[in-house]
Write a protein that holds these residues in place. Structure first.
Motif, mmCIF file in Angstrom:
data_model
loop_
_atom_site.group_PDB
_atom_site.id
_atom_site.type_symbol
_atom_site.label_atom_id
_atom_site.label_comp_id
_atom_site.label_asym_id
_atom_site.label_seq_id
_atom_site.Cartn_x
_atom_site.Cartn_y
_atom_site.Cartn_z
ATOM 1 N N UNK A 1 8.550 -4.263 -6.130
ATOM 2 C CA UNK A 1 7.385 -3.397 -6.340
ATOM 3 C C UNK A 1 6.424 -3.544 -5.165
ATOM 4 N N UNK A 2 6.010 -2.436 -4.612
ATOM 5 C CA UNK A 2 5.126 -2.461 -3.453
ATOM 6 C C UNK A 2 3.742 -2.968 -3.829
ATOM 7 N N UNK A 3 3.224 -3.875 -2.984
ATOM 8 C CA UNK A 3 1.880 -4.418 -3.214
ATOM 9 C C UNK A 3 0.835 -3.335 -2.983
ATOM 10 N N UNK A 4 -0.052 -3.165 -3.956
ATOM 11 C CA UNK A 4 -1.134 -2.190 -3.815
ATOM 12 C C UNK A 4 -2.307 -2.823 -3.083
ATOM 13 N N UNK A 5 -2.881 -2.084 -2.155
ATOM 14 C CA UNK A 5 -4.075 -2.551 -1.454
ATOM 15 C C UNK A 5 -5.225 -2.572 -2.448
ATOM 16 N N UNK A 6 -5.897 -3.718 -2.511
ATOM 17 C CA UNK A 6 -6.980 -3.905 -3.482
ATOM 18 C C UNK A 6 -8.339 -3.762 -2.814
ATOM 19 N N UNK A 7 -9.190 -2.955 -3.426
ATOM 20 C CA UNK A 7 -10.537 -2.739 -2.901
ATOM 21 C C UNK A 7 -11.564 -3.035 -3.983
ATOM 22 N N UNK A 8 -12.538 -3.872 -3.654
ATOM 23 C CA UNK A 8 -13.642 -4.157 -4.572
ATOM 24 C C UNK A 8 -14.802 -3.229 -4.229
ATOM 25 N N UNK A 9 -15.293 -2.518 -5.232
ATOM 26 C CA UNK A 9 -16.432 -1.614 -5.062
ATOM 27 C C UNK A 9 -17.644 -2.224 -5.764
ATOM 28 N N UNK A 11 -21.238 -1.269 -6.611
ATOM 29 C CA UNK A 11 -22.120 -0.093 -6.657
ATOM 30 C C UNK A 11 -22.706 0.034 -8.061
ATOM 31 N N UNK A 12 -24.042 0.071 -8.164
ATOM 32 C CA UNK A 12 -24.670 0.101 -9.495
ATOM 33 C C UNK A 12 -24.828 1.514 -10.062
ATOM 34 N N UNK A 13 -24.694 2.544 -9.227
ATOM 35 C CA UNK A 13 -24.753 3.923 -9.730
ATOM 36 C C UNK A 13 -23.367 4.310 -10.249
ATOM 37 N N UNK A 14 -23.251 4.407 -11.577
ATOM 38 C CA UNK A 14 -21.929 4.553 -12.189
ATOM 39 C C UNK A 14 -21.239 5.864 -11.815
ATOM 40 N N UNK A 15 -22.003 6.939 -11.611
ATOM 41 C CA UNK A 15 -21.353 8.203 -11.236
ATOM 42 C C UNK A 15 -20.706 8.106 -9.862
ATOM 43 N N UNK A 16 -21.388 7.420 -8.920
ATOM 44 C CA UNK A 16 -20.823 7.232 -7.585
ATOM 45 C C UNK A 16 -19.634 6.285 -7.661
ATOM 46 N N UNK A 17 -19.787 5.244 -8.451
ATOM 47 C CA UNK A 17 -18.714 4.264 -8.624
ATOM 48 C C UNK A 17 -17.466 4.937 -9.201
ATOM 49 N N UNK A 18 -17.665 5.798 -10.192
ATOM 50 C CA UNK A 18 -16.539 6.504 -10.812
ATOM 51 C C UNK A 18 -15.855 7.445 -9.814
ATOM 52 N N UNK A 19 -16.677 8.123 -8.988
ATOM 53 C CA UNK A 19 -16.128 9.010 -7.958
ATOM 54 C C UNK A 19 -15.244 8.230 -6.991
ATOM 55 N N UNK A 20 -15.762 7.084 -6.510
ATOM 56 C CA UNK A 20 -15.005 6.263 -5.565
ATOM 57 C C UNK A 20 -13.724 5.740 -6.213
ATOM 58 N N UNK A 21 -13.860 5.245 -7.440
ATOM 59 C CA UNK A 21 -12.706 4.677 -8.141
ATOM 60 C C UNK A 21 -11.610 5.730 -8.341
ATOM 61 N N UNK A 25 -8.023 5.473 -6.447
ATOM 62 C CA UNK A 25 -6.864 5.318 -7.335
ATOM 63 C C UNK A 25 -5.860 6.440 -7.102
ATOM 64 N N UNK A 26 -6.375 7.657 -6.909
ATOM 65 C CA UNK A 26 -5.516 8.816 -6.648
ATOM 66 C C UNK A 26 -4.703 8.626 -5.370
ATOM 67 N N UNK A 27 -5.270 7.892 -4.414
ATOM 68 C CA UNK A 27 -4.586 7.675 -3.138
ATOM 69 C C UNK A 27 -3.843 6.331 -3.086
ATOM 70 N N UNK A 28 -3.606 5.758 -4.247
ATOM 71 C CA UNK A 28 -2.721 4.599 -4.320
ATOM 72 C C UNK A 28 -3.357 3.234 -4.170
#
Length: 234
Positions: A1-9, A11-21, A25-28
């Motif tokens: 199984x290919x290792x997924x690149x992990x990114x910690x976000x 960000x306290x603004x949940x709408x921006x955080x959700x957009x980034x997440x 996630x869509x890009x793997x």
């Protein structure tokens, strides 16, 4: 199984955080979100992510302090995402150890491009798994580091030693903004005058030699009040 690149976000603004997440996630990417600096630091220390996206205006800890604390134990790429537009804030974040700075609001393409650049530079020589790139190419511009040769459209560009060092430094950090002070320190040494006049003069000479339209540079852009950024390699 290919290792997924992990990114910690962080960000306290949940709408921006959700957009980034959602975008990442869509890009793997695997994404871990923290709404406070304390939780973000905990994630970084325990998960050892491949990159960090950090908002400066957090409810509990100033983002600048997060950068400082992370740099005491990790060289993980940190990309600041902030509504603070002052040049001094950008310079301060970069000088404290951030790898890049994105001003809100930002688009998906810009975010993904900055992440790719940060990840690529974390694999440069001196980093685990790093391998040297001997050639930079962007459009008609080609820089062969082994031969110390710069060409545009197949034509040799004759640079002075200082000019070549500047172009080489920017190309090896293509896609990243380098602050004036960082460039001066790398090229002229730690005891050089921090006045960036000599840097601006050299950059003007470089653009006259490399750019078809020096007033509208294609390869090296100016981040006003902050520094310079070389266009990403093709």
């Amino acid at each position: 199984m290919k290792h997924k690149i992990t990114i910690v976000v962080i960000e306290d603004e949940k709408n921006i955080c959700n957009f980034i997440e959602t975008t990442l996630s869509t890009h793997g990417y695997k994404v871990m979100s923290a709404y406070t600096g304390k939780d973000g630091l905990s994630y970084i220390a325990s998960v050892c992510p491949d990159a960090v996206l950090l908002d400066l205006g957090l409810p509990d800890v100033d983002g600048m302090d997060i950068i400082k604390q992370v740099r005491e134990f990790s060289s993980v790429p940190i990309i600041v995402i902030s509504a603070r537009t002052q040049e001094s804030e950008k310079v301060n974040a970069l000088d404290k150890g951030a790898d890049d700075y994105i001003t809100k609001p930002f688009g998906t393409d810009e975010l993904l491009a900055r992440i790719r650049t940060a990840l690529r530079h974390s694999q440069l020589p001196g980093s685990p798994g790093g391998s040297p790139e001997s050639v930079y190419k962007s459009g008609d511009l080609v820089i062969n580091f082994d031969k110390r040769l710069v060409t545009v459209g197949g034509t040799d560009i004759h640079l002075t030693q200082i000019e070549y060092k500047l172009v080489s430094l920017l190309a090896q950090n293509a896609g990243r903004v380098l602050t004036y002070d960082y460039i001066i320190n790398q090229i002229w040494g730690p005891y050089a005058d921090s006045n960036n006049q000599i840097l601006r003069v050299n950059m003007a000479h470089i653009r006259r030699k490399m750019e078809a339209s020096p007033a509208e540079p294609k390869y090296i852009s100016t981040e006003i009040g902050v520094g310079y950024r070389m266009k990403e390699s093709d």
